[in-house]
Design an enzyme around this catalytic site. Structure first.
Site, PDB file in Angstrom:
ATOM      1  N   ARG A 224     -10.102   8.857  13.469  1.00 35.05           N
ATOM      2  CA  ARG A 224      -8.936   9.654  13.445  1.00 35.05           C
ATOM      3  C   ARG A 224     -10.207  11.214  12.833  1.00 35.05           C
ATOM      4  O   ARG A 224     -10.609  12.438  12.719  1.00 35.05           O
ATOM      5  CB  ARG A 224      -7.659  10.006  12.728  1.00 35.05           C
ATOM      6  CG  ARG A 224      -6.704  10.770  13.599  1.00 35.05           C
ATOM      7  CD  ARG A 224      -5.731  10.869  13.546  1.00 35.05           C
ATOM      8  NE  ARG A 224      -4.810  10.121  12.775  1.00 35.05           N
ATOM      9  CZ  ARG A 224      -3.290   9.531  12.216  1.00 35.05           C
ATOM     10  NH1 ARG A 224      -3.107  10.825  12.878  1.00 35.05           N
ATOM     11  NH2 ARG A 224      -3.486   9.403  11.376  1.00 35.05           N
TER      12      ARG A 224
ATOM     13  N   ASP B 190      -7.708  11.941  18.692  1.00 35.06           N
ATOM     14  CA  ASP B 190      -6.670  11.295  18.244  1.00 35.06           C
ATOM     15  C   ASP B 190      -6.335  10.868  19.097  1.00 35.06           C
ATOM     16  O   ASP B 190      -5.356  11.648  20.351  1.00 35.06           O
ATOM     17  CB  ASP B 190      -5.766  12.854  17.747  1.00 35.06           C
ATOM     18  CG  ASP B 190      -4.799  12.548  17.324  1.00 35.06           C
ATOM     19  OD1 ASP B 190      -3.806  11.863  17.589  1.00 35.06           O
ATOM     20  OD2 ASP B 190      -3.762  14.058  17.290  1.00 35.06           O
TER      21      ASP B 190
ATOM     22  N   HIS C  27      -2.205 -12.992  11.624  1.00 36.65           N
ATOM     23  CA  HIS C  27      -3.703 -13.780  11.358  1.00 36.65           C
ATOM     24  C   HIS C  27      -3.425 -15.400  10.695  1.00 36.65           C
ATOM     25  O   HIS C  27      -4.247 -15.753  10.837  1.00 36.65           O
ATOM     26  CB  HIS C  27      -4.275 -12.571  10.510  1.00 36.65           C
ATOM     27  CG  HIS C  27      -4.265 -12.891   9.215  1.00 36.65           C
ATOM     28  ND1 HIS C  27      -2.698 -12.181   7.960  1.00 36.65           N
ATOM     29  CD2 HIS C  27      -4.525 -13.526   7.471  1.00 36.65           C
ATOM     30  CE1 HIS C  27      -3.021 -12.372   7.038  1.00 36.65           C
ATOM     31  NE2 HIS C  27      -4.106 -12.847   6.857  1.00 36.65           N
TER      32      HIS C  27
ATOM     33  N   GLU D 140      -0.246 -15.595  -4.100  1.00 36.10           N
ATOM     34  CA  GLU D 140      -1.684 -14.407  -4.000  1.00 36.10           C
ATOM     35  C   GLU D 140      -1.565 -13.260  -6.050  1.00 36.10           C
ATOM     36  O   GLU D 140      -0.736 -13.817  -6.174  1.00 36.10           O
ATOM     37  CB  GLU D 140      -1.401 -12.919  -3.439  1.00 36.10           C
ATOM     38  CG  GLU D 140      -1.284 -13.277  -2.257  1.00 36.10           C
ATOM     39  CD  GLU D 140      -0.849 -12.645  -1.132  1.00 36.10           C
ATOM     40  OE1 GLU D 140      -1.929 -11.749  -0.570  1.00 36.10           O
ATOM     41  OE2 GLU D 140      -0.063 -11.896  -1.214  1.00 36.10           O
TER      42      GLU D 140
ATOM     43  N   ASP E 215       7.823  -9.292   4.361  1.00 40.07           N
ATOM     44  CA  ASP E 215       5.930  -8.716   4.242  1.00 40.07           C
ATOM     45  C   ASP E 215       5.316 -10.351   4.482  1.00 40.07           C
ATOM     46  O   ASP E 215       4.590 -10.258   5.739  1.00 40.07           O
ATOM     47  CB  ASP E 215       5.235  -8.165   2.747  1.00 40.07           C
ATOM     48  CG  ASP E 215       4.156  -7.992   3.158  1.00 40.07           C
ATOM     49  OD1 ASP E 215       3.084  -7.740   3.923  1.00 40.07           O
ATOM     50  OD2 ASP E 215       3.104  -8.154   2.451  1.00 40.07           O
TER      51      ASP E 215
ATOM     52  N   HIS F 240       4.030 -14.847   8.643  1.00 37.19           N
ATOM     53  CA  HIS F 240       3.122 -16.138   8.491  1.00 37.19           C
ATOM     54  C   HIS F 240       4.075 -17.393   7.918  1.00 37.19           C
ATOM     55  O   HIS F 240       3.739 -18.502   8.117  1.00 37.19           O
ATOM     56  CB  HIS F 240       2.457 -15.529   6.538  1.00 37.19           C
ATOM     57  CG  HIS F 240       1.830 -14.370   6.742  1.00 37.19           C
ATOM     58  ND1 HIS F 240       1.400 -13.770   8.475  1.00 37.19           N
ATOM     59  CD2 HIS F 240       1.649 -13.147   6.461  1.00 37.19           C
ATOM     60  CE1 HIS F 240       0.261 -12.454   8.161  1.00 37.19           C
ATOM     61  NE2 HIS F 240       0.802 -12.115   6.637  1.00 37.19           N
TER      62      HIS F 240
HETATM   63  C1  BG6 Z   1      -0.423  -9.323   4.596  1.00 38.01           C
HETATM   64  C2  BG6 Z   1       0.172  -9.209   3.681  1.00 38.01           C
HETATM   65  O1  BG6 Z   1       0.260  -9.540   6.327  1.00 38.01           O
HETATM   66  O2  BG6 Z   1      -1.473 -10.730   4.140  1.00 38.01           O
HETATM   67  C3  BG6 Z   1       0.030  -8.261   2.351  1.00 38.01           C
HETATM   68  O3  BG6 Z   1       1.154  -7.864   4.764  1.00 38.01           O
HETATM   69  C4  BG6 Z   1      -1.090  -9.932   2.399  1.00 38.01           C
HETATM   70  O4  BG6 Z   1       0.936  -8.717   1.416  1.00 38.01           O
HETATM   71  C5  BG6 Z   1      -1.909 -10.485   3.246  1.00 38.01           C
HETATM   72  O5  BG6 Z   1      -1.660  -9.828   1.054  1.00 38.01           O
HETATM   73  C6  BG6 Z   1      -1.979 -12.582   2.694  1.00 38.01           C
HETATM   74  O6  BG6 Z   1      -2.809 -12.665   4.028  1.00 38.01           O
HETATM   75  P1  BG6 Z   1      -4.466 -13.881   3.292  1.00 38.01           P
HETATM   76  O7  BG6 Z   1      -5.036 -13.796   4.721  1.00 38.01           O
HETATM   77  O8  BG6 Z   1      -5.031 -12.705   2.097  1.00 38.01           O
HETATM   78  O9  BG6 Z   1      -3.882 -14.398   2.880  1.00 38.01           O
END
Ligand code: BG6
Length: 477
Positions: free
Chosen positions: A43, A84, A170, A208, A227, A232
């Site tokens: 964008r 856009d 992920h 983290e 989150d 995860h």
């Molecule tokens: C994301 C979250 O999905 O995963 C973040 O929104 C987090 O807040 C991140 O920091 C952690 O991913 P990884 O792969 O660094 O452990």
């Protein structure tokens, strides 16, 4: 297969941090066809050269650095368009110019802020983009609760079939998460022990050191439970707890995960205080650096009650796991960054040595992926009493496979999306169940006015988070 890759949100943080490096490494390790184009929509009215410069910096700083020949090849794949993506006229023109060959497959990656997903989907629909061989990859957060997740899902289903939707978590693409499945389902010795008869408890720690990384507005609406846990941690819990699937593919895998999510015990006003601890970081020191508290971050609202730490004692009401607690813990601004799954086996039924004896399996997802199985060993010596010490059989991926590139989660997942393999993507029913579980917890803490406890950045989280497990005569590892 002839396919192209379209990124919407080409200058965004996700694209720069994860997507371009992943595509670069896929190319480097010969996983991309020579004619695959990376079509980028952005964008911001920046030049193509500005984008190339930004990507170059990322690749330069990546694991293996930049290789001149690979880089040249990579840049040649990039087709850049400023426009856009919520405008159907722009999208139709883009299609006519860039992907009107209906024989070619296309993966569209929506690397966009969640608030424009509706307008982009509408524009994709109005521009009649979604032919059957196009797949749509979307990132979390998919909603903020069950209701908003369902609305997003309905919009997605109004423009394509369920098979065309690839919802990324992920963590499922992380090498060690894959290795956990190999450990469980490609070895025989563990399976007879993988149940409540032999396992005392399971811990899943995703800690983290980073804070909220300039995302206060987003984080404030989200918090650690939505989150990290909703996505995860629950996905990791599924990989630990699921029954062996009939095949390591698509439906077999997510049906096995669904059964786990269905058996999650509800947390409500009867058990919230025993099962959940919320925390919010205050100023402190992380890795030798002074860092501000959550309420001191820029844009912060002083009255925020959003949690940046959460510890949960979860239970699965099913035959295999009845009575085995699953302790889940995640937090920002903790002392150390690591993600680990710990499976603690029970003590021996009858002690013949003085010390406690129990085995422990530790699956480290990051950093330094490894699997360690702690066995009790005799300390060498001729003391009158035998001294024992837990010693690890250590399978470190980097030591076991020296020099081998350990792919980032996104490499794996983008490649799967290009190959139309949706096994490692989440199914809508899984997300419905996990949102439902999380919504119940949030509704309960709202009704009980259950606030987060402050904890100093750079520590182990609030003391109550430690007590959650020590009260059960166990410890966080
Ligand atoms: C994301 C979250 O999905 O995963 C973040 O929104 C987090 O807040 C991140 O920091 C952690 O991913 P990884 O792969 O660094 O452990």
């Amino acid at each position: 297969m002839r396919a192209d890759f379209l990124i919407i949100g080409g200058h965004g943080d996700l694209a720069l941090r994860k997507l371009y490096p992943a595509l670069y490494y896929l190319q480097k390790f010969n996983h991309l066809t020579d004619d695959l184009r990376i079509i980028v929509v952005a964008r911001q009215a920046l030049s193509k050269q500005a984008l190339i410069d930004k990507i170059r910096l990322r690749i330069d700083a990546s694991e293996q650095g930049l290789d001149a020949a690979e880089w040249e090849k990579f840049v040649a794949r990039l087709c850049y368009h400023v426009g856009d993506a919520t405008d159907p006229v722009f999208l139709s023109a883009l299609r006519d110019k860039s992907f009107n060959d209906s024989a070619r497959e296309l993966v569209i990656y929506l690397a966009i802020p969640p608030d424009i997903i509706f307008s982009i989907c509408k524009a994709l629909q109005q521009a009649d983009i979604m032919r059957p061989n196009i797949r749509l990859v979307i990132e979390k957060p998919l909603g903020n609760n069950l209701e908003s997740f369902n609305s997003i899902n309905q919009v997605l289903l109004s423009i394509c079939t369920p098979q065309q939707i690839y919802r990324i978590d992920h963590y499922l693409g992380k090498e060690a998460a894959q290795n956990l499945l190999a450990l469980r389902f490609a070895n025989t010795f563990l399976e007879p022990l993988w149940n409540a008869h032999h396992i005392d408890h399971v811990q899943i720690n995703v800690l983290e050191t980073v804070g909220i990384e300039g995302r206060w507005q987003f984080y404030e609406q989200t918090g650690a439970l939505r989150d990290m846990v909703q996505s995860h941690l629950l996905q990791l819990l599924c990989l630990v707890a699921m029954e062996p699937p009939a095949k390591m593919f698509g439906e077999s895998v997510y049906n096995a995960k669904l059964k786990v999510l269905m058996s999650l015990r509800k947390i409500d006003e009867h058990n919230l205080r025993q099962c959940v601890v919320r925390g919010q970081y205050t100023r402190g020191t992380v890795d030798g650096q002074a860092v501000p508290g959550y309420l001191e971050e820029s844009d912060a609202d002083q009255h925020s009650t959003t949690e940046t730490f959460i510890a949960i004692k979860a239970s699965l009401d099913n035959w295999r796991w009845g009575g085995v607690p699953f302790y889940l813990r995640t937090g920002k601004r903790m002392q150390k960054r690591y993600t680990e799954i710990v499976v603690q086996f029970q003590n021996v039924p009858h002690k013949v040595f003085a010390e406690d004896q129990a085995n422990r399996l530790v699956i480290r997802l990051q950093p330094d992926e490894s699997i360690r199985l702690y066995l009790m060993n005799k300390v060498p010596g001729i003391d009158t009493t035998t001294r024992l010490h837990p010693t690890a059989l250590n399978l470190s991926l980097s030591e076991a496979f020296p020099g081998l590139h350990i792919p980032d989660a996104y490499e794996r997942l983008l490649q799967d999306a290009l190959r139309a393999n949706n096994t490692l993507f989440t199914h809508s029913e899984e997300l419905e169940l996990s949102w439902k579980w999380v919504d119940d917890i949030i509704a309960t803490w709202q009704s009980l006015d259950y606030k987060p406890i402050p904890y100093a950045a750079g520590g182990d989280g609030p003391a109550a988070g430690i007590a959650l497990i020590t009260d059960d005569n166990r410890v966080w590892y």
